[in-house]
Design an enzyme around this catalytic site. Structure first.
Site, short mmCIF file in Angstrom:
data_model
loop_
_atom_site.label_atom_id
_atom_site.label_comp_id
_atom_site.label_asym_id
_atom_site.label_seq_id
_atom_site.Cartn_x
_atom_site.Cartn_y
_atom_site.Cartn_z
N LYS A 201 0.84 -1.20 0.00
CA LYS A 201 0.00 0.00 0.00
C LYS A 201 0.88 1.26 0.00
O LYS A 201 2.11 1.16 -0.04
CB LYS A 201 -0.97 -0.04 1.18
CG LYS A 201 -1.77 -1.34 1.28
CD LYS A 201 -2.76 -1.53 0.12
CE LYS A 201 -3.21 -2.97 -0.05
NZ LYS A 201 -4.32 -3.41 0.77
C1 LIG Z 1 -5.28 -4.50 1.26
C2 LIG Z 1 -6.76 -4.34 1.21
C3 LIG Z 1 -7.61 -4.74 2.26
C4 LIG Z 1 -7.14 -5.51 3.45
O1 LIG Z 1 -6.04 -5.05 4.08
P1 LIG Z 1 -5.09 -6.02 4.94
O2 LIG Z 1 -4.21 -5.04 5.62
O3 LIG Z 1 -4.37 -6.90 3.97
O4 LIG Z 1 -5.94 -6.79 5.87
C5 LIG Z 1 -8.95 -4.46 2.15
N1 LIG Z 1 -9.47 -3.87 1.06
C6 LIG Z 1 -8.70 -3.50 0.03
C7 LIG Z 1 -9.33 -2.84 -1.14
C8 LIG Z 1 -7.33 -3.76 0.06
O5 LIG Z 1 -6.57 -3.44 -1.00
#
Ligand SMILES: *Cc1c(COP(=O)(O)O)cnc(C)c1O
Length: 407
Positions: A201
């Site tokens: 991210k």
């Molecule tokens: C990464 C992500 C999540 C979940 O995040 P985690 O930290 O992996 O639990 C939820 N929704 C979207 C759209 C994501 O890209």
């Protein structure tokens, strides 16, 4: 002989010496978890996105679940989720026993629009096991925000709550009205916003998540449910016979479980990394935009076989992923073949995402559904490398690889 070129993944973290030093300091402090670092990170995060409150947790999935808890989502409720998203958006509602109504999305952007939301609401009665729609969870796919102005107008008229899945969008801004812009996370047009701090991210704590809100009661509930539904605050104690001694003082060992909660706590050293990364977020976002502009320019001549994904007019997006849409039939190669050929050139790619309504768990729960916009986007989608440590030469290498591969 050509020298082996470094592998370019579709996304990755940027960690520098300051980040390492911040984590090392936290590891040498008295607290590894739930020390002063958590509150400090939460405050810095809330300030950075312009929200009153931020609750840090140990994943984006936990952040979404806490948001669903904060609006009191329960069995008998339903939520609307665009089917083009990661599993966790839908699963968070299921954790609360609520049903999921999958909305279709725009085939060119992959995003929920007001028209698709209206269509999902119209279908709600027949698809949600008679549950009543309580909330909508728009997803800011690739970092481009869903049309929050239009979605807010619709949800306000119907008394629905809005939880933004902003896991792709930390560091961006969206249009909030005629002349105003709001940072993603300020909840200008929503009840809560949820972020993931996974390494791919726009900034990271390893695993981690944050939920933001401007509502004090939602903030209190999320803190309670993040840690076993347990309170140590005497002002909230409900059972005086257990809580207080004969002198009326709270018993020093006492804590009170007031609800069935989880352990979604994040560590202090993760928050130390988060605080350090947060300071670099504006630079990360600026770099992502620069690289994306290079892609935009260099990829235009590959149309119509390859198309880029349009943003939301007027927004300043955070650009988590760089997604392209490829007409695989036209080039006579499967997506798997293209991915393998690019991989051989040292170029990593990924598909975001198989529409969630197609997942066996949801097919078995709700039956097969026809959501053609999402299926069309999915059939053509490929995420190509985008992360701040890439160079412009890396971008050119990816484009050259695509050109070779698409013929
Ligand atoms: C990464 C992500 C999540 C979940 O995040 P985690 O930290 O992996 O639990 C939820 N929704 C979207 C759209 C994501 O890209």
């Amino acid at each position: 002989m050509t020298s082996p070129q470094k592998f370019l993944p579709y996304g990755r973290q940027s960690i520098d010496a300051d980040d390492v030093a911040a984590v090392a300091r936290a590891l040498q402090s008295d607290y590894l978890t739930t020390g002063p670092g958590v509150g400090r990170f939460e405050q810095a995060f809330a300030e950075a996105v312009g929200a009153r409150y931020a609750v840090a947790s140990n994943s984006g999935t936990a952040a979404l679940h806490l948001a669903c808890i904060a609006i009191g989502l329960a069995p008998g409720d339903a939520v609307i989720v665009p089917t083009l998203t990661f599993l966790a958006t839908a699963n968070a509602a299921r954790f609360c026993g609520a049903e999921v109504i999958f909305a279709d999305v725009d085939p060119e952007s992959g995003r929920l629009t007001a028209a698709h939301l209206e269509a999902a609401l119209a279908r709600a009665g027949s698809t949600a096991k008679s549950a009543r729609v309580k909330a909508v969870l728009p997803v800011h796919l690739n970092g481009h925000c869903a049309d929050m102005v239009a979605i807010r107008a619709l949800t306000e008229a119907r008394g629905l709550r809005v939880i933004e899945d902003a896991c792709h969008a930390l560091g961006g801004r969206h249009r909030a009205g005629n002349d105003s812009m709001a940072p993603v996370g300020a909840c200008a047009l929503s009840d809560l916003a949820c972020f993931s701090l996974h390494p791919v991210k726009t900034m990271t704590t390893g695993e981690g998540g944050v939920t933001t809100t401007n509502d004090a009661e939602q903030y209190r509930l999320m803190q309670l449910y993040r840690s076993h539904g347990m309170s140590r605050d005497p002002a909230t104690f409900r059972h005086a016979d257990l809580a207080f001694g004969p002198d009326g003082q709270p018993n020093p060992w006492y804590y009170e479980m007031q609800a069935l909660g989880w352990n979604y706590r994040i560590t202090d050293f993760a928050c130390a990394l988060g605080e350090s990364q947060l300071g670099k977020l504006p630079g990360f976002i600026a770099r992502r935009r620069e690289l994306a502009a290079h892609y935009d320019r260099q990829l235009t001549p590959l149309a119509p076989v390859l198309k880029t994904v349009p943003g939301q007019a007027g927004d300043d997006p955070a650009l988590h992923l760089y997604a392209v849409l490829i007409d695989f039939a036209a080039i006579g190669k499967s997506r798997a073949q293209v991915m393998a050929e690019l991989k051989a050139l040292g170029i990593g790619t990924m598909v975001h995402y198989l529409p969630v309504h197609q997942q066996p768990y949801y097919r078995e729960r709700y039956g097969r559904q026809d959501l053609p916009g999402a299926d069309s986007y999915y059939a053509r989608q490929l995420s190509i490398p985008l992360y701040p440590d890439m160079t412009e030469a890396d971008v050119t290498r990816v484009v050259d690889g695509l050109r070779r591969c698409l013929g």
